[in-house]
Design a protein around this motif. Sequence first.
Motif, PDB file in Angstrom:
ATOM      1  N   GLY B  68     104.945  35.545 -16.987  1.00 41.43           N
ATOM      2  CA  GLY B  68     103.851  35.372 -18.096  1.00 41.43           C
ATOM      3  C   GLY B  68     103.009  34.454 -17.574  1.00 41.43           C
ATOM      4  O   GLY B  68     102.686  34.068 -16.602  1.00 41.43           O
ATOM      5  N   GLU B  69     102.522  33.747 -18.524  1.00 43.09           N
ATOM      6  CA  GLU B  69     101.800  32.501 -18.406  1.00 43.09           C
ATOM      7  C   GLU B  69     102.241  31.299 -17.325  1.00 43.09           C
ATOM      8  O   GLU B  69     101.617  30.718 -16.858  1.00 43.09           O
ATOM      9  CB  GLU B  69     101.682  31.636 -19.688  1.00 43.09           C
ATOM     10  N   ARG B  70     103.562  31.471 -17.070  1.00 44.02           N
ATOM     11  CA  ARG B  70     104.177  30.387 -16.092  1.00 44.02           C
ATOM     12  C   ARG B  70     103.735  30.691 -14.731  1.00 44.02           C
ATOM     13  O   ARG B  70     103.946  29.535 -13.898  1.00 44.02           O
ATOM     14  CB  ARG B  70     105.708  30.469 -16.195  1.00 44.02           C
ATOM     15  N   ALA B  71     103.281  31.916 -14.453  1.00 43.46           N
ATOM     16  CA  ALA B  71     102.584  32.162 -13.265  1.00 43.46           C
ATOM     17  C   ALA B  71     101.325  31.281 -12.689  1.00 43.46           C
ATOM     18  O   ALA B  71     101.207  31.067 -11.668  1.00 43.46           O
ATOM     19  CB  ALA B  71     102.308  33.585 -12.933  1.00 43.46           C
ATOM     20  N   ARG B  72     100.478  30.950 -13.708  1.00 43.54           N
ATOM     21  CA  ARG B  72      99.323  30.377 -13.655  1.00 43.54           C
ATOM     22  C   ARG B  72      99.425  28.973 -12.803  1.00 43.54           C
ATOM     23  O   ARG B  72     100.302  28.059 -13.219  1.00 43.54           O
ATOM     24  CB  ARG B  72      98.558  29.955 -14.873  1.00 43.54           C
ATOM     25  N   GLY B  73      98.774  28.823 -11.921  1.00 46.96           N
ATOM     26  CA  GLY B  73      99.021  27.778 -10.724  1.00 46.96           C
ATOM     27  C   GLY B  73     100.260  27.702  -9.944  1.00 46.96           C
ATOM     28  O   GLY B  73     100.421  26.708  -9.227  1.00 46.96           O
ATOM     29  N   GLY B  74     100.876  28.934  -9.939  1.00 44.47           N
ATOM     30  CA  GLY B  74     102.219  28.929  -9.254  1.00 44.47           C
ATOM     31  C   GLY B  74     102.044  29.784  -7.834  1.00 44.47           C
ATOM     32  O   GLY B  74     101.115  29.853  -7.574  1.00 44.47           O
ATOM     33  N   THR B  75     103.333  29.940  -7.484  1.00 43.93           N
ATOM     34  CA  THR B  75     103.240  30.646  -6.090  1.00 43.93           C
ATOM     35  C   THR B  75     104.172  31.992  -6.147  1.00 43.93           C
ATOM     36  O   THR B  75     105.169  32.019  -6.716  1.00 43.93           O
ATOM     37  CB  THR B  75     104.025  29.984  -5.295  1.00 43.93           C
ATOM     38  N   ALA B  76     103.227  33.017  -5.517  1.00 46.14           N
ATOM     39  CA  ALA B  76     104.282  34.329  -5.537  1.00 46.14           C
ATOM     40  C   ALA B  76     104.845  34.367  -4.178  1.00 46.14           C
ATOM     41  O   ALA B  76     103.773  34.215  -3.226  1.00 46.14           O
ATOM     42  CB  ALA B  76     103.404  35.482  -5.794  1.00 46.14           C
ATOM     43  N   VAL B  77     106.043  34.591  -3.941  1.00 44.56           N
ATOM     44  CA  VAL B  77     106.801  34.757  -2.774  1.00 44.56           C
ATOM     45  C   VAL B  77     107.044  36.168  -2.669  1.00 44.56           C
ATOM     46  O   VAL B  77     107.877  36.679  -3.350  1.00 44.56           O
ATOM     47  CB  VAL B  77     108.074  33.767  -2.623  1.00 44.56           C
ATOM     48  N   VAL B  78     106.604  36.865  -1.595  1.00 39.26           N
ATOM     49  CA  VAL B  78     106.678  38.507  -1.383  1.00 39.26           C
ATOM     50  C   VAL B  78     107.178  38.633   0.114  1.00 39.26           C
ATOM     51  O   VAL B  78     106.788  38.118   0.827  1.00 39.26           O
ATOM     52  CB  VAL B  78     105.233  39.020  -1.697  1.00 39.26           C
ATOM     53  N   THR B  79     107.997  39.644   0.032  1.00 41.30           N
ATOM     54  CA  THR B  79     108.550  39.787   1.390  1.00 41.30           C
ATOM     55  C   THR B  79     107.401  40.535   1.969  1.00 41.30           C
ATOM     56  O   THR B  79     107.675  40.756   3.395  1.00 41.30           O
ATOM     57  CB  THR B  79     109.638  41.136   1.222  1.00 41.30           C
ATOM     58  N   LEU B  80     106.484  41.452   1.397  1.00 42.08           N
ATOM     59  CA  LEU B  80     105.478  42.264   2.260  1.00 42.08           C
ATOM     60  C   LEU B  80     103.865  41.619   1.616  1.00 42.08           C
ATOM     61  O   LEU B  80     103.826  41.426   0.405  1.00 42.08           O
ATOM     62  CB  LEU B  80     105.413  43.646   1.845  1.00 42.08           C
ATOM     63  N   GLU B  81     103.161  41.509   2.484  1.00 44.68           N
ATOM     64  CA  GLU B  81     101.596  41.344   2.185  1.00 44.68           C
ATOM     65  C   GLU B  81     101.070  42.130   0.997  1.00 44.68           C
ATOM     66  O   GLU B  81     101.264  43.384   0.981  1.00 44.68           O
ATOM     67  CB  GLU B  81     100.667  41.436   3.429  1.00 44.68           C
ATOM     68  N   PRO B  82     100.810  41.359  -0.267  1.00 44.76           N
ATOM     69  CA  PRO B  82     100.231  42.373  -1.253  1.00 44.76           C
ATOM     70  C   PRO B  82      99.148  43.289  -0.905  1.00 44.76           C
ATOM     71  O   PRO B  82      98.331  42.933  -0.231  1.00 44.76           O
ATOM     72  CB  PRO B  82      99.671  41.256  -2.431  1.00 44.76           C
ATOM     73  N   VAL B 104     100.267  32.422  -2.478  1.00 46.96           N
ATOM     74  CA  VAL B 104     100.881  33.241  -2.154  1.00 46.96           C
ATOM     75  C   VAL B 104     101.564  33.274  -0.476  1.00 46.96           C
ATOM     76  O   VAL B 104     100.900  32.982   0.210  1.00 46.96           O
ATOM     77  CB  VAL B 104     100.019  34.968  -1.999  1.00 46.96           C
ATOM     78  N   VAL B 105     102.818  33.482  -0.599  1.00 46.52           N
ATOM     79  CA  VAL B 105     103.555  33.390   0.784  1.00 46.52           C
ATOM     80  C   VAL B 105     104.670  34.484   0.846  1.00 46.52           C
ATOM     81  O   VAL B 105     105.090  35.070   0.145  1.00 46.52           O
ATOM     82  CB  VAL B 105     104.543  31.950   0.548  1.00 46.52           C
ATOM     83  N   HIS B 106     103.954  35.184   1.976  1.00 40.50           N
ATOM     84  CA  HIS B 106     104.481  36.612   2.255  1.00 40.50           C
ATOM     85  C   HIS B 106     105.287  36.734   3.818  1.00 40.50           C
ATOM     86  O   HIS B 106     105.021  35.533   4.404  1.00 40.50           O
ATOM     87  CB  HIS B 106     103.800  37.835   2.110  1.00 40.50           C
ATOM     88  N   ALA B 107     106.419  37.420   3.842  1.00 41.97           N
ATOM     89  CA  ALA B 107     107.072  37.391   4.969  1.00 41.97           C
ATOM     90  C   ALA B 107     106.192  38.145   5.895  1.00 41.97           C
ATOM     91  O   ALA B 107     105.972  37.783   7.278  1.00 41.97           O
ATOM     92  CB  ALA B 107     108.355  38.206   4.738  1.00 41.97           C
ATOM     93  N   VAL B 108     105.986  39.514   5.690  1.00 41.42           N
ATOM     94  CA  VAL B 108     105.400  40.399   6.793  1.00 41.42           C
ATOM     95  C   VAL B 108     104.175  40.725   6.209  1.00 41.42           C
ATOM     96  O   VAL B 108     103.929  41.188   5.190  1.00 41.42           O
ATOM     97  CB  VAL B 108     106.459  41.425   6.885  1.00 41.42           C
ATOM     98  N   SER B 109     103.152  40.965   7.327  1.00 37.48           N
ATOM     99  CA  SER B 109     101.926  41.485   6.948  1.00 37.48           C
ATOM    100  C   SER B 109     101.837  42.957   7.030  1.00 37.48           C
ATOM    101  O   SER B 109     102.623  43.553   7.730  1.00 37.48           O
ATOM    102  CB  SER B 109     100.897  40.939   8.049  1.00 37.48           C
ATOM    103  N   ASP B 110     101.076  43.492   6.200  1.00 38.26           N
ATOM    104  CA  ASP B 110     101.021  45.081   5.812  1.00 38.26           C
ATOM    105  C   ASP B 110     100.195  45.538   7.175  1.00 38.26           C
ATOM    106  O   ASP B 110      99.023  45.434   7.633  1.00 38.26           O
ATOM    107  CB  ASP B 110     100.253  45.047   4.811  1.00 38.26           C
ATOM    108  N   PRO B 111     101.124  46.419   7.720  1.00 41.53           N
ATOM    109  CA  PRO B 111     100.550  47.250   8.966  1.00 41.53           C
ATOM    110  C   PRO B 111      99.890  48.549   8.550  1.00 41.53           C
ATOM    111  O   PRO B 111      99.346  49.118   9.355  1.00 41.53           O
ATOM    112  CB  PRO B 111     101.930  47.661   9.698  1.00 41.53           C
ATOM    113  N   MET B 112      99.618  48.945   7.401  1.00 45.36           N
ATOM    114  CA  MET B 112      99.145  50.171   7.146  1.00 45.36           C
ATOM    115  C   MET B 112      97.833  49.914   6.778  1.00 45.36           C
ATOM    116  O   MET B 112      97.228  49.108   5.972  1.00 45.36           O
ATOM    117  CB  MET B 112      99.679  50.672   5.587  1.00 45.36           C
TER     118      MET B 112
END
Lengths: 345, 345
Positions: B68-82, B104-112
């Motif tokens: 919710g609102e707590r995302a504002r100014g925060g960090t999204a940690v994702v296994t794959l590039e959004p 945004v911190v992601h592990a793997v870049s999207d190959p598609m």
Amino acid sequence: MGGTGSEAALSSAMRTAIGAAEGVRGTTSPNPPVGCVVLDAAGAVAGIGATRPPGGPHAEVVALREAGERARGGTAVVTLEPCSHTGRTPPCTDALLAAGVARVVHAVSDPMPVAAGGADILRAAGVEVHSGLLAEEAESGPLRAWLHFARTGRPHVTWKYAATLDGRSAAADGTSKWISSPEARAEVHELRRRMDAVVAGTGTVLADDPQLTARTPEGGLHEHQPLRVVVGNRPVPAGARVLDDTAETLLLPASDPDTVLAELAGRGAVDVLLEGGPVLAGAFAAAGRIDRVLGYIAPALLGSGRAALGDAGVGSISQAFRLHVEQVTMVGPDVRVSAVPVAQE
Amino acid sequence: MGGTGSEAALSSAMRTAIGAAEGVRGTTSPNPPVGCVVLDAAGAVAGIGATRPPGGPHAEVVALREAGERARGGTAVVTLEPCSHTGRTPPCTDALLAAGVARVVHAVSDPMPVAAGGADILRAAGVEVHSGLLAEEAESGPLRAWLHFARTGRPHVTWKYAATLDGRSAAADGTSKWISSPEARAEVHELRRRMDAVVAGTGTVLADDPQLTARTPEGGLHEHQPLRVVVGNRPVPAGARVLDDTAETLLLPASDPDTVLAELAGRGAVDVLLEGGPVLAGAFAAAGRIDRVLGYIAPALLGSGRAALGDAGVGSISQAFRLHVEQVTMVGPDVRVSAVPVAQE
């Protein structure tokens, strides 16, 4: 335990003794490979010994000689209960008493009726005796084959094989060099040098012409070479490498496992490495004469070719020879599995 | 990395995201199983999400909704590039920007190709983007099959087999219950529930009559059942368990691996478990269509009976399919070996 030295110091000494025993495996048969550490009265290491080849001194005597006067009032830490009988050498109990040792700590009690009683003799002479320290490590380590021999009268048989993940030890055209890695092959040479005998069938000799020697990574021969034994009724060609002069070779025109083992026992062999091929290994499995399986499993697939194990008289899944995995280790890229029959646990 | 949260906190969040992704494997295809953790501006976990089944929200959207609102100014940690494209759902980049995420911190870049560019779009909008955190863990874990599919267009094939140390998957009389332990069989059920499809040949269906379902240890059915696929030209009897109503079943009168895989790809299957038997597995090996080998090796010897792998067109040792061992683990009394083709390393 009272007296000098903490439990930890005694365990450390016993580990040293087990290591010393491991170092002479293959050179002591029919005597057991034993290790001994003598601690002085203050608990410091005064002597380390291991069994010398037959006719030479036992481990206790070697360690006591190194310790000299420092043994007096000290502790002898031994992997096996000291012998009390005169064989080719005088009893070790005599040597321990003469040296004035105050305490003996051994891992495994002697199962051989002719030699038992060492602990009792020592106790009667006023020596403090403890048994059982790290017994499992000594039993499953350097003493394993000798204890098996003492209990059954048969040499201990380790079946060693190399195969792919799908259980093939050669490709469809018979090629098998190399299924396993250089690291695994080097380890097999280390294994052979600790053995009394290495056994292969005539089929393997004809197919692969192995030399069955124990070599260093540089290709030189180890000081101790196991007896090479070729089993079976097919004639071995005069030029076969197994007949060269690098080590002694015994040709046994038999294939019944108990006949083979009786012959080897008669020659003082206690620890035997069965290296194949599948027909011979199948016969040993069928006879219940495989005491340990040591598989080098290469991460490869063949889909056809020679199976690692030939017919062992098993018709149905309920008759499968069930084992217990002792240890799984990576050896280079290969998976080494050591397993023992479930009934032996 | 600057901003909120230490490297260790980000790694911890990524591990949570990878775990969340692992949990939805088998339910997202043809979409990737992705995990996302949203940290608030102070670095505390505000939301955790994983990809919902096709048509449902992606991992980022699930996690952002929870934050919710707590995302504002925060960090999204994702296994794959959004993703940045509109498929059945709007682009995740839009959702991240709308939520006001600062990083945004992601592990793997999207190959598609169709979806790439997510990182660039975010950066252009002022979001700090980092890639590569725990990339190897995500690639070899939940994203493995999907990345393989993205690169090759073919479903990822895991060949699972159970065999004895000598490579037999049944005894001479055809009996095979049970070669592997209850622990190993329970693990295979856990494996199946993470798969899109489970493939067996008609020979195996006729010989063993497997149900090929994913069951709990108590015998109940898991919520997700893989598509059961029976491959081959022999007729499957109407009463075969694989035809019961516990899960969907596809009868494919083909045996060429590429035909089978193309059919499965067309049905959206990305992660496929090949369960045999030896003839079908041999055909997949010969075609180079085994991407991972998962062997459950039971410590037992048979000496005869069905080989785990049938003819794979290998004539000589130099043609052996060489693999690299990823992991060796004990599963109950059995040895589990996971290996991948050497060329794929």
